[in-house]
Design a protein around this motif. Structure first.
Motif, PDB file in Angstrom:
ATOM      1  N   ARG A  64       0.820  -1.207   0.000  1.00 18.25           N
ATOM      2  CA  ARG A  64       0.000   0.000   0.000  1.00 18.25           C
ATOM      3  C   ARG A  64       0.855   1.257   0.000  1.00 18.25           C
ATOM      4  O   ARG A  64       0.488   2.265  -0.608  1.00 18.25           O
ATOM      5  CB  ARG A  64      -0.948   0.001   1.199  1.00 18.25           C
ATOM      6  CG  ARG A  64      -0.262   0.090   2.554  1.00 18.25           C
ATOM      7  CD  ARG A  64      -1.268  -0.004   3.693  1.00 18.25           C
ATOM      8  NE  ARG A  64      -0.604   0.036   5.000  1.00 18.25           N
ATOM      9  CZ  ARG A  64      -0.354   1.139   5.666  1.00 18.25           C
ATOM     10  NH1 ARG A  64      -0.690   2.304   5.151  1.00 18.25           N
ATOM     11  NH2 ARG A  64       0.243   1.099   6.846  1.00 18.25           N
ATOM     12  N   ASP A  65       2.024   1.208   0.662  1.00 15.10           N
ATOM     13  CA  ASP A  65       2.912   2.366   0.673  1.00 15.10           C
ATOM     14  C   ASP A  65       3.536   2.598  -0.701  1.00 15.10           C
ATOM     15  O   ASP A  65       3.694   3.743  -1.143  1.00 15.10           O
ATOM     16  CB  ASP A  65       4.010   2.182   1.719  1.00 15.10           C
ATOM     17  CG  ASP A  65       3.501   2.398   3.141  1.00 15.10           C
ATOM     18  OD1 ASP A  65       2.415   2.997   3.291  1.00 15.10           O
ATOM     19  OD2 ASP A  65       4.185   1.976   4.085  1.00 15.10           O
ATOM     20  N   VAL A  66       3.898   1.502  -1.375  1.00 10.85           N
ATOM     21  CA  VAL A  66       4.457   1.624  -2.722  1.00 10.85           C
ATOM     22  C   VAL A  66       3.429   2.219  -3.679  1.00 10.85           C
ATOM     23  O   VAL A  66       3.722   3.140  -4.451  1.00 10.85           O
ATOM     24  CB  VAL A  66       4.941   0.251  -3.242  1.00 10.85           C
ATOM     25  CG1 VAL A  66       5.366   0.352  -4.710  1.00 10.85           C
ATOM     26  CG2 VAL A  66       6.094  -0.265  -2.394  1.00 10.85           C
ATOM     27  N   LEU A  67       2.204   1.713  -3.610  1.00  7.19           N
ATOM     28  CA  LEU A  67       1.145   2.223  -4.483  1.00  7.19           C
ATOM     29  C   LEU A  67       0.802   3.670  -4.157  1.00  7.19           C
ATOM     30  O   LEU A  67       0.538   4.477  -5.055  1.00  7.19           O
ATOM     31  CB  LEU A  67      -0.099   1.331  -4.357  1.00  7.19           C
ATOM     32  CG  LEU A  67       0.044  -0.094  -4.891  1.00  7.19           C
ATOM     33  CD1 LEU A  67      -1.229  -0.891  -4.618  1.00  7.19           C
ATOM     34  CD2 LEU A  67       0.351  -0.088  -6.387  1.00  7.19           C
ATOM     35  N   LEU A  68       0.810   4.003  -2.867  1.00 12.20           N
ATOM     36  CA  LEU A  68       0.521   5.381  -2.465  1.00 12.20           C
ATOM     37  C   LEU A  68       1.586   6.325  -2.995  1.00 12.20           C
ATOM     38  O   LEU A  68       1.276   7.407  -3.509  1.00 12.20           O
ATOM     39  CB  LEU A  68       0.449   5.480  -0.940  1.00 12.20           C
ATOM     40  CG  LEU A  68       0.238   6.888  -0.353  1.00 12.20           C
ATOM     41  CD1 LEU A  68      -1.040   7.513  -0.892  1.00 12.20           C
ATOM     42  CD2 LEU A  68       0.214   6.837   1.170  1.00 12.20           C
ATOM     43  N   ALA A  69       2.854   5.921  -2.889  1.00  9.86           N
ATOM     44  CA  ALA A  69       3.943   6.767  -3.375  1.00  9.86           C
ATOM     45  C   ALA A  69       3.865   6.961  -4.886  1.00  9.86           C
ATOM     46  O   ALA A  69       4.055   8.069  -5.395  1.00  9.86           O
ATOM     47  CB  ALA A  69       5.286   6.153  -2.983  1.00  9.86           C
ATOM     48  N   LEU A  70       3.582   5.879  -5.616  1.00  9.82           N
ATOM     49  CA  LEU A  70       3.430   5.997  -7.070  1.00  9.82           C
ATOM     50  C   LEU A  70       2.240   6.887  -7.424  1.00  9.82           C
ATOM     51  O   LEU A  70       2.307   7.695  -8.348  1.00  9.82           O
ATOM     52  CB  LEU A  70       3.251   4.609  -7.698  1.00  9.82           C
ATOM     53  CG  LEU A  70       4.482   3.697  -7.693  1.00  9.82           C
ATOM     54  CD1 LEU A  70       4.093   2.292  -8.130  1.00  9.82           C
ATOM     55  CD2 LEU A  70       5.571   4.255  -8.618  1.00  9.82           C
ATOM     56  N   GLY A  71       1.163   6.747  -6.648  1.00  5.40           N
ATOM     57  CA  GLY A  71      -0.009   7.580  -6.879  1.00  5.40           C
ATOM     58  C   GLY A  71       0.246   9.042  -6.571  1.00  5.40           C
ATOM     59  O   GLY A  71      -0.265   9.930  -7.263  1.00  5.40           O
ATOM     60  N   LEU A  72       1.039   9.305  -5.523  1.00  4.92           N
ATOM     61  CA  LEU A  72       1.415  10.681  -5.208  1.00  4.92           C
ATOM     62  C   LEU A  72       2.151  11.316  -6.382  1.00  4.92           C
ATOM     63  O   LEU A  72       1.974  12.498  -6.683  1.00  4.92           O
ATOM     64  CB  LEU A  72       2.288  10.720  -3.958  1.00  4.92           C
ATOM     65  CG  LEU A  72       1.580  10.593  -2.616  1.00  4.92           C
ATOM     66  CD1 LEU A  72       2.603  10.360  -1.504  1.00  4.92           C
ATOM     67  CD2 LEU A  72       0.763  11.845  -2.317  1.00  4.92           C
ATOM     68  N   GLY A  73       2.992  10.528  -7.030  1.00  4.39           N
ATOM     69  CA  GLY A  73       3.728  11.039  -8.176  1.00  4.39           C
ATOM     70  C   GLY A  73       2.845  11.254  -9.386  1.00  4.39           C
ATOM     71  O   GLY A  73       2.850  12.334  -9.999  1.00  4.39           O
TER      72      GLY A  73
END
Length: 283
Positions: A64-73
């Protein structure tokens, strides 16, 4: 504190690098796509070098953190950058800095509304001082284009949301890894978008244009983003936002050095107020 100040200075060079790149054949789409493609590559190279020291591999992170970071970008940083660089050809760099740096007030109010922070009297004074200083520094930078103003204010709103959302993941992930993921998400979204609208034209760049884009990626993206995440995890969103108000001051000073834009007495007084706000934010 020093991470946030250094980040603000690196971001402060962004508008100057951008205008220089535009003068050497860069379109908005080319600039955005290549900026984040270069930056993501540099971040992943750095992440591979320091992963053993930090003890944090990408494969050990929560999905979820990886997906959140990619989504933030892809959904946050890419949109904010797109709005910023779309506004840059329309209005002066100083005016754009003022518009975007309404975000510390937005962040502070939102953080209090969400119950994350308490807006102390000292912090209110710091916010007021930084806002007044920014008005003096860049308020006389030139005429206002309505579309440019709207784009600049929209960038401020998007950036405020980006800061508030990224605070939680910044505490669970190393700044280098988080920055790599954010820039990867932004690079993917912006490259696809630039190609679809016919704005990806790297063949139009001069040699100098490539150089300014590399500076934009290395200084105003890689260094600036990594330093900001490191500072955000240590001081919180409101204080990080106030400290980052050195960015437009740096922009005005660099614009004076590169383009010969004058600052004047109002700019000096504004700079004093910005420095006062930075000192207040330390406590």
């Amino acid at each position: 504190m020093y991470f946030c100040l250094a980040s603000g200075a690196a971001f402060g060079a962004m508008a100057v690098f951008g205008k220089l790149a535009y003068a050497e054949g860069a379109t908005v789409g080319t600039l955005l796509a290549l900026r984040f493609l270069f930056a993501s590559g540099l971040f992943w190279a750095g992440n591979a070098t320091f992963v053993a020291k930090e003890g944090q591999s990408l494969f050990r992170l929560e999905r979820r953190d990886v997906l959140l970071a990619l989504g933030l970008g892809a959904g946050g940083y890419a949109l904010q950058a797109g709005l910023y660089f779309a506004a840059l050809p329309r209005i002066d760099a100083g005016v754009l800095s003022l518009l975007v740096f309404t975000f510390p007030v937005i962040v502070a109010v939102a953080a209090v509304a969400l119950g994350r922070e308490v807006l102390t009297r000292r912090r209110v004074v710091a916010l007021a001082s930084s806002s007044a200083g920014l008005v003096l520094v860049v308020g006389g930078a030139g005429g206002l284009d309505p579309v440019g103003v709207a784009l600049g204010l929209a960038a401020a709103v998007v950036y405020s949301g980006y800061i508030l959302v990224s605070e939680s993941v910044a505490k669970r992930m190393s700044p280098l890894t988080l920055a790599a993921l954010v820039c990867t998400g932004a690079a993917g979204a912006l490259t696809v978008g630039a190609v679809l609208v016919g704005q990806f034209q790297p063949g139009e760049l001069t040699v100098a244009g490539w150089w300014w884009l590399l500076c934009l990626a290395g200084v105003s993206t890689v260094a600036a983003v990594a330093l900001f995440f490191a500072g955000l995890a240590r001081v919180g969103p409101t204080r990080a936002s106030i400290l980052a108000t050195v960015e437009p001051l740096v922009t005005v000073l660099l614009a004076f050095a590169v383009f010969g834009e004058t600052i004047g007495l109002a700019g000096v007084l504004g700079g004093v107020l910005v420095v006062a706000a930075v000192l207040l934010a330390q406590t």
